[in-house]
Design a protein around this motif. Structure first.
Motif, PDB file in Angstrom:
ATOM      1  N   VAL A  87      43.367  29.251  33.678  1.00  0.00           N
ATOM      2  CA  VAL A  87      42.306  29.855  32.923  1.00  0.00           C
ATOM      3  C   VAL A  87      41.524  30.884  33.892  1.00  0.00           C
ATOM      4  N   LEU A  88      41.404  30.699  35.257  1.00  0.00           N
ATOM      5  CA  LEU A  88      41.021  31.713  35.943  1.00  0.00           C
ATOM      6  C   LEU A  88      41.849  32.875  36.219  1.00  0.00           C
ATOM      7  N   LEU A  89      43.205  32.565  36.274  1.00  0.00           N
ATOM      8  CA  LEU A  89      44.108  33.594  36.305  1.00  0.00           C
ATOM      9  C   LEU A  89      44.259  34.586  35.066  1.00  0.00           C
ATOM     10  N   VAL A  90      44.181  34.046  33.930  1.00  0.00           N
ATOM     11  CA  VAL A  90      44.046  34.801  32.771  1.00  0.00           C
ATOM     12  C   VAL A  90      42.738  35.908  32.682  1.00  0.00           C
ATOM     13  N   CYS A  91      41.495  35.356  33.046  1.00  0.00           N
ATOM     14  CA  CYS A  91      40.417  35.812  33.485  1.00  0.00           C
ATOM     15  C   CYS A  91      40.461  37.034  34.370  1.00  0.00           C
ATOM     16  N   HIS A  92      41.042  36.678  35.454  1.00  0.00           N
ATOM     17  CA  HIS A  92      41.248  37.510  36.374  1.00  0.00           C
ATOM     18  C   HIS A  92      42.248  38.765  35.949  1.00  0.00           C
ATOM     19  N   LEU A  93      43.217  38.582  35.284  1.00  0.00           N
ATOM     20  CA  LEU A  93      44.073  39.641  34.559  1.00  0.00           C
ATOM     21  C   LEU A  93      43.202  40.396  33.441  1.00  0.00           C
ATOM     22  N   VAL A  94      42.416  40.034  32.674  1.00  0.00           N
ATOM     23  CA  VAL A  94      41.850  40.559  31.878  1.00  0.00           C
ATOM     24  C   VAL A  94      40.611  41.458  32.666  1.00  0.00           C
ATOM     25  N   TRP A  95      40.026  40.884  33.913  1.00  0.00           N
ATOM     26  CA  TRP A  95      39.069  41.641  34.682  1.00  0.00           C
ATOM     27  C   TRP A  95      39.817  42.950  35.350  1.00  0.00           C
ATOM     28  N   ILE A  96      40.839  42.781  36.109  1.00  0.00           N
ATOM     29  CA  ILE A  96      41.554  43.804  36.760  1.00  0.00           C
ATOM     30  C   ILE A  96      41.942  44.904  35.859  1.00  0.00           C
ATOM     31  N   TYR A  97      42.221  44.782  34.431  1.00  0.00           N
ATOM     32  CA  TYR A  97      42.304  45.785  33.616  1.00  0.00           C
ATOM     33  C   TYR A  97      40.848  46.367  32.927  1.00  0.00           C
ATOM     34  N   GLY A  98      39.829  46.072  33.830  1.00  0.00           N
ATOM     35  CA  GLY A  98      38.655  46.730  33.483  1.00  0.00           C
ATOM     36  C   GLY A  98      37.645  46.368  32.320  1.00  0.00           C
ATOM     37  N   ARG A  99      38.197  45.013  31.827  1.00  0.00           N
ATOM     38  CA  ARG A  99      37.400  44.487  30.894  1.00  0.00           C
ATOM     39  C   ARG A  99      36.663  43.014  31.434  1.00  0.00           C
ATOM     40  N   ASN A 100      35.577  42.783  30.604  1.00  0.00           N
ATOM     41  CA  ASN A 100      34.856  41.660  30.957  1.00  0.00           C
ATOM     42  C   ASN A 100      35.419  40.495  30.125  1.00  0.00           C
ATOM     43  N   PRO A 101      36.175  39.620  30.688  1.00  0.00           N
ATOM     44  CA  PRO A 101      36.717  38.474  29.911  1.00  0.00           C
ATOM     45  C   PRO A 101      35.697  37.561  29.178  1.00  0.00           C
ATOM     46  N   PHE A 102      34.661  37.239  29.793  1.00  0.00           N
ATOM     47  CA  PHE A 102      33.744  36.539  28.840  1.00  0.00           C
ATOM     48  C   PHE A 102      33.214  37.333  27.637  1.00  0.00           C
ATOM     49  N   ARG A 103      32.954  38.710  27.833  1.00  0.00           N
ATOM     50  CA  ARG A 103      32.443  39.304  26.605  1.00  0.00           C
ATOM     51  C   ARG A 103      33.761  39.566  25.627  1.00  0.00           C
ATOM     52  N   THR A 104      34.782  39.896  26.174  1.00  0.00           N
ATOM     53  CA  THR A 104      36.131  40.240  25.699  1.00  0.00           C
ATOM     54  C   THR A 104      36.338  38.896  24.663  1.00  0.00           C
TER      55      THR A 104
END
Length: 289
Positions: A87-104
Motif C-alpha cells: 500500500v505504501l508502495l502504490v502511494c509512493h508511485l502515485v506521489w512521484i508522478y506529482g499526485r497526492n495519493p490521498f486526494r487522488t
C-alpha cells in the motif's frame, strides 16, 4: 518545431510514464501482494480438491503464529505491518508522478459521514450476500468450512483481529480497487500512443484516471473483480464467486463515487464481523457446518 518544443520536459517524463512502465508497475505490485496471493490461492484450491471433498475441509483465516503469547503477538503485528508495505508502495508511485495519493483516491476523512454512510450500506448488502453465498457453497460442497480465528484467547486477541481486518481492507481496496482501476484508466487513455500524454487529466494533478468508454469500463471492472476473486479461491469456489460479485459491485460504485474510503469501511466491517464475531456466528451455525 523547436528543440525546446520537441524535447520532453523531465517533469512530464516522470508524470506521464509510458505504457511499458505502467505495465511493469502493475506486474511488480501485484507480484508483491495480491496477485501473488491469487496464484497461491489457485494452487491451494487445486491441492484441496485433489485431497478430499471441499465440504470436508476447513480453512483457518487467522491462525496463531507462535505457541508463546509474546511471540505470537510480535509475529501477528509484524505480519500486519509488512503486508501493508505494498500500500505504501502504490502511494509512493502515485506521489512521484506529482499526485497526492490521498486526494487522488479519496483516502482521507474529508467526507467522513457520507463515506461512512455508504460504507455501512455496502457492508449490510454485501454482508448478507456473503453469508448467503457461503451457505449455498457449503450446501453444494463447493466451499470449505471457514474458521474466522483460531488464535489463542489473550487480552490482545480482539484488537489484533480488528487490526487484521483493517489491514485487509486497506490492502485490497487501495490496490485492487483504487490504484488498479487508475492504472487501467491511464493505459486505456494512452492506447495507440505509447509515449504521449493522456487525453484528459486534472490540472491539479490530484484526480484519478477513469477507464472508458463503455468497453473499457467493462474490461477494467472485470480485471479488478477477477483479481479480487482469485486470492479468495483458497477458501473454495463459493468465496471466489462471492468475491467476484463483490468486486464487480465495488468497482462499479467506486467509479461512480470516486472515493475509496467507503469501501475501506465496508471491507473492514465485513472482516471484523467475520474475524472477531466468528465465535458468535459459529454458535449460530453459520460456520463449520
Amino acid at each position: 518545431m523547436t528543440a525546446t518544443e520537441s524535447a520532453p520536459h523531465p517533469a512530464d517524463t516522470l508524470r506521464y510514464p509510458s505504457r511499458a512502465v505502467v505495465w511493469w508497475e502493475i506486474i511488480i505490485v501485484l507480484a508483491l501482494s495480491l496477485g501473488r496471493s491469487g496464484v497461491y490461492a489457485v494452487v491451494d484450491l487445486m491441492q484441496k480438491a485433489m485431497t478430499a471433498p471441499l465440504r470436508d475441509q476447513t480453512t483457518t483465516l487467522n491462525p496463531s503464529l507462535a505457541n508463546e503469547e509474546l511471540f505470537d503477538l510480535i509475529r501477528q503485528l509484524l505480519s500486519i505491518g509488512f503486508s501493508l508495505v505494498p500500500v505504501l508502495l502504490v502511494c509512493h508511485l502515485v506521489w512521484i508522478y506529482g499526485r497526492n495519493p490521498f486526494r487522488t483516491f479519496g483516502l482521507d476523512f474529508r467526507r467522513f459521514w457520507t463515506d461512512a454512510g455508504l460504507g455501512v450500506t455496502l457492508f449490510v448488502v454485501m454482508g448478507a450476500g456473503t453469508l448467503g453465498v457461503y451457505a449455498l457453497g457449503r450446501t453444494l460442497g463447493l466451499t470449505t468450512a471457514l474458521v474466522g480465528s483460531a488464535m489463542n484467547e489473550y487480552w490482545w486477541t480482539t484488537p489484533v483481529l480488528v487490526l487484521s481486518a483493517l489491514r485487509h481492507s486497506l490492502l485490497e481496496e487501495v490496490i485492487v480497487l483504487a490504484w488498479l482501476l487508475d492504472r487501467i484508466g491511464y493505459l486505456q487513455q494512452l492506447r495507440g500512443t505509447p509515449t504521449a500524454r493522456p487525453k484528459t487529466f486534472h490540472t491539479t494533478m490530484t484526480g484519478a484516471f477513469r477507464p472508458g468508454p463503455a468497453a473499457g469500463l467493462v474490461a477494467a471492472v472485470a480485471v479488478s473483480a477477477l483479481v479480487r476473486a482469485s486470492y479468495h479461491l483458497y477458501q473454495g469456489i463459493g468465496p471466489g464467486v462471492g468475491n467476484l460479485i463483490m468486486g464487480v459491485v465495488f468497482a462499479v460504485v467506486y467509479l461512480r463515487y470516486g472515493r475509496v474510503m467507503p469501501f475501506v469501511y465496508a471491507h473492514a466491517l465485513l472482516d471484523i464481523a467475520g474475524f472477531a464475531g466468528y465465535p458468535l456466528l459459529a454458535r449460530l451455525g453459520w460456520f463449520g457446518g
